[in-house]
Design a protein around this motif. Structure first.
Motif, PDB file in Angstrom:
ATOM      1  N   HIS A  40      -6.978  -5.575  -2.278  1.00 50.90           N
ATOM      2  CA  HIS A  40      -8.338  -5.198  -1.854  1.00 50.90           C
ATOM      3  C   HIS A  40      -9.311  -6.378  -1.866  1.00 50.90           C
TER       4      HIS A  40
ATOM      5  N   ASN B 155      -4.272   0.079  -2.496  1.00 48.29           N
ATOM      6  CA  ASN B 155      -4.039  -1.257  -1.955  1.00 48.29           C
ATOM      7  C   ASN B 155      -4.300  -2.306  -3.034  1.00 48.29           C
TER       8      ASN B 155
ATOM      9  N   THR C 200       0.876  -1.175   0.000  1.00 48.15           N
ATOM     10  CA  THR C 200       0.000   0.000   0.000  1.00 48.15           C
ATOM     11  C   THR C 200       0.907   1.218   0.000  1.00 48.15           C
TER      12      THR C 200
END
Length: 256
Positions: free
Chosen positions: A87, A84, A77
């Motif tokens: 996810h 990110n 991240t």
């Protein structure tokens, strides 16, 4: 062949006239070679960066990214965009390598001038559009990611940023990449709002942009940018439309 060339020249003239009637953007680029985009983390001008990190190192002789940017974009991240990759659960390592390489190309490459377009976004004033990505690079990206998971087919917009990082929006479901991107072209062209267009050309052809290359043999994308910049120059000062560029490339192909 002579008839084909005559018809194509007439069509080029018609399209050029149509584009010539349009008002030119005051920020329209005339510098197409060895340039950096006007975007959040890009340098103003490309130059050497001897210590570029890991997958960004192919651009170390001439880069639009800094060492800090190259280090940050390798993180799961990254603080660059708070994006990110994981996810929908842990992304497969080989898939993530392709996304890191894609980000290195975006941040570091000085060879995307022919495809830079002005945009009105809070985090950048320019982007690239329809970059002809070599077909093998796209195919390999898709193959590496087809079993990883995501919840969207356009990652440029539509995320839930409530937590400060991107999360799947309400109403979406995590599925494999292959579900959201049934073909390699779906992935490469739709993922970042048509930043790329899958080329019919192969790596080493001098006609498509490579995400992956060995800098020991030079940067092959320099030749590609030069080819398309010259094609746009031959098409005339108003030749900013993809259609006109395609037509002009057809003409160059016909005349050898």
């Amino acid at each position: 062949m002579a008839w084909q060339m005559t018809q194509l020249l007439l069509l080029l003239d018609l399209v050029a006239s149509a584009w010539g009637a349009r008002p030119r953007n005051s920020l329209e680029r005339t510098d197409l070679l060895n340039v950096c985009m006007d975007a959040k983390h890009h340098k103003t001008k490309p130059g050497p960066e001897d210590k570029l990190h890991d997958q960004c190192s192919p651009w170390r002789k001439n880069a639009c990214c800094s060492v800090n940017t190259s280090q940050e974009l390798h993180k799961d991240t990254s603080r660059l965009y708070n994006f990110n990759w994981d996810h929908c659960g842990k992304m497969e390592p080989e898939c993530k390598r392709h996304f890191i390489q894609d980000t290195c190309l975006y941040e570091c490459s000085p060879n995307l001038g022919p495809w830079i377009q002005e945009v009105n976004q809070s985090w950048r004033k320019e982007r690239f559009l329809d970059v002809p990505l070599c077909k093998e690079d796209c195919q390999n990206w898709w193959e590496a990611c087809r079993t990883s998971y995501t919840c969207k087919n356009n990652w440029h917009k539509g995320w839930d940023w409530t937590s400060g990082v991107n999360e799947c929006p309400v109403g979406t479901t995590c599925h494999t990449f292959e579900f959201y991107f049934p073909t390699p072209a779906d992935l490469c062209e739709r993922l970042w709002s048509h930043s790329y267009k899958v080329s019919n050309y192969s790596r080493g052809s001098g006609r498509c942009i490579q995400m992956w290359f060995d800098s020991a043999h030079g940067n092959p994308n320099e030749e590609v940018a030069k080819f398309y910049a010259e094609a746009m120059s031959r098409a005339g000062p108003y030749a900013t439309g993809p259609l006109l560029l395609s037509l002009n490339l057809m003409l160059l192909w016909l005349i050898g």
